[in-house]
Motif scaffolding. Structure first.
Motif, PDB file in Angstrom:
ATOM      1  N   GLN A 142      19.685  14.949  19.670  1.00 42.59           N
ATOM      2  CA  GLN A 142      19.560  14.492  18.293  1.00 42.59           C
ATOM      3  C   GLN A 142      20.888  13.999  17.740  1.00 42.59           C
ATOM      4  N   SER A 146      19.441  13.247  12.276  1.00 36.21           N
ATOM      5  CA  SER A 146      18.111  13.712  12.667  1.00 36.21           C
ATOM      6  C   SER A 146      18.025  15.230  12.611  1.00 36.21           C
ATOM      7  N   ARG A 243      14.439  14.155  20.435  1.00 36.24           N
ATOM      8  CA  ARG A 243      15.355  15.202  19.985  1.00 36.24           C
ATOM      9  C   ARG A 243      15.757  16.182  21.076  1.00 36.24           C
TER      10      ARG A 243
END
Length: 423
Positions: A142, A146, A243
């Motif tokens: 990430q 984010s 992610r």
């Protein structure tokens, strides 16, 4: 002459006795439901041996990651306990909320928001430390933007649920002397409702879900579900790869909202391993683990509400609030809920480990492929950098699944029992 403190009025003592009796009876119901619905007696296996299936380098990497992540994890736990203790044993929470103005319901909402943000700000450096560790080991990909977005969403969801619970709780306490009776019913209903709607309301906040694309894998997975007698309309894929590099799958919801979800990262594994992971999730669906878990959690929420009534009087005196009808009490309630959650986690993890082991056995029975099961467990453990030899404290506090070596040992025991060759 009575040399002690002020005596509790007879009416209050009677209410506390009634609450105590209700708590004992409900506790016995929960114990009975957990005892009879949990698969305590599962296939016995030999002692787990990480060195049999994992290289020295893989074991060393697992130990290094565990050692690096233990300190921030325990520091976060310690901070959680300290903050909860301050909220329960001192007027800190009451003073924070006392600065807020407005009608009682607005003060409750603002109180939850202020205390939640206060707690999260204190723990933010540890959360960033943990994220940095995940990145250094290649588990998180990430951006900080984010990561912050996901964290704010988590905080928002938690604060929303807390606001909802406390608004109802304070409203009932302002109207009824025996507020714990309707509050226990409400806690039960809210837990069931939250579990039902979570997949379609909250999960999409964190991931995009798409139907698994047409192809042999999708066809085989749906055929396997049909063969297993589990009604599955669809298998969804979550875009977790934006992610994390971790592999995972899960089942959530029940009834009309039940869904089996696989991470898109898992689809990079061999088809046979993906099938075994889904077979495990079908095991959860076949035995309605989410439904039973929700039922036990709902009973636990009702019990917690009754216990809150029973323990709140001494907490009220320490925090300096008039009672649960006082909006300033939200800090004390949050602190008590935190302690309750931490105290219950070892029992929840114990039950969860047995349920996960049953799902593993279901997957083995459905696929009859222990060799692929072992390969899949090795892939999951290496990719996710699982703790291959968790110490007793970590196992009790955090382990919701058996360790990978335990699951592999169980697969070999299943293979031996069923006469299926395996390495």
């Amino acid at each position: 002459m009575n040399g002690g403190g002020p005596r509790e009025p007879d009416g209050e003592r009677r209410l506390r006795r009634q609450a105590a009796v209700a708590a004992v009876l409900l506790g016995l119901v929960i114990a009975a439901v957990a005892a009879f619905s949990t698969p305590w007696h599962l296939l016995a296996s030999g002692p787990p041996d990480p060195a049999r299936d994992f290289t020295a380098a893989q074991i060393a990497r697992s130990e290094a990651f565990d050692a690096a992540s233990t300190l921030p994890s325990y520091l976060s736990l310690a901070l959680t306990l300290i903050i909860a203790g301050l909220l329960v044993a001192t007027p800190l929470g009451a003073k924070l909320v006392a600065w807020l103005k407005g009608p009682w319901w607005l003060r409750v909402v603002l109180g939850v928001v202020v205390i939640t943000l206060f707690t999260q700000l204190i723990k933010l450096p540890l959360a960033m430390w943990g994220e940095t560790l995940l990145r250094s080991y290649g588990l998180s990909i990430q951006t900080w933007g984010s990561w912050a977005s996901d964290r704010l969403k988590n905080i928002g969801v938690d604060a929303f649920m807390l606001c909802l619970m406390l608004l109802v709780l304070v409203a009932l306490a302002r109207r009824f002397r025996r507020w714990w009776i309707p509050a226990a019913v409400g806690a039960f209903a809210l837990t069931v409702l939250a579990s039902f709607v979570y997949p379609v309301v909250f999960e999409p906040l964190f991931n995009d879900f798409t139907t698994m694309r047409q192809g042999q894998l999708r066809t085989d997975l749906l055929d396997m579900a049909k063969r297993d007698g589990v009604p599955v309309e669809d298998v969804l894929v979550a875009d977790a790869s934006r992610r994390t590099t971790a592999l995972n799958a899960y089942v959530s919801g029940f009834g009309a909202t039940r869904r089996i979800v696989v991470y898109d990262t898992l689809l990079r594994a061999p088809k046979s391993e993906v099938e075994l992971v889904v077979a495990h999730e079908l095991g959860h669906a076949k035995t309605d683990d989410v439904l039973y878990g929700t039922f036990i959690a709902a009973l636990g929420a009702a019990l917690g509400t009754i216990l809150l009534f029973w323990v709140f009087e001494p907490v009220r005196r320490r925090t300096g609030v008039k009672g649960l009808a006082d909006p300033r009490a939200v800090g004390a309630v949050i602190g008590l809920m935190t302690f309750g959650s931490l105290l219950m986690s070892p029992a929840e993890n114990l039950i969860s480990r047995h349920i996960e082991a049953r799902a593993d056995q279901h997957a083995l029975g459905l696929t009859r492929d222990p060799a692929t099961f072992i390969a899949m467990q090795k892939r999951l453990a290496v990719t996710n950098i699982s703790d291959l030899s968790p110490d007793a404290v970590e196992y009790v506090l955090y382990a919701s699944h058996p360790s990978s070596p335990e699951r592999i040992a169980m697969a070999r025991a299943w293979a031996k029992l069923n006469g299926v060759p395996v390495q």
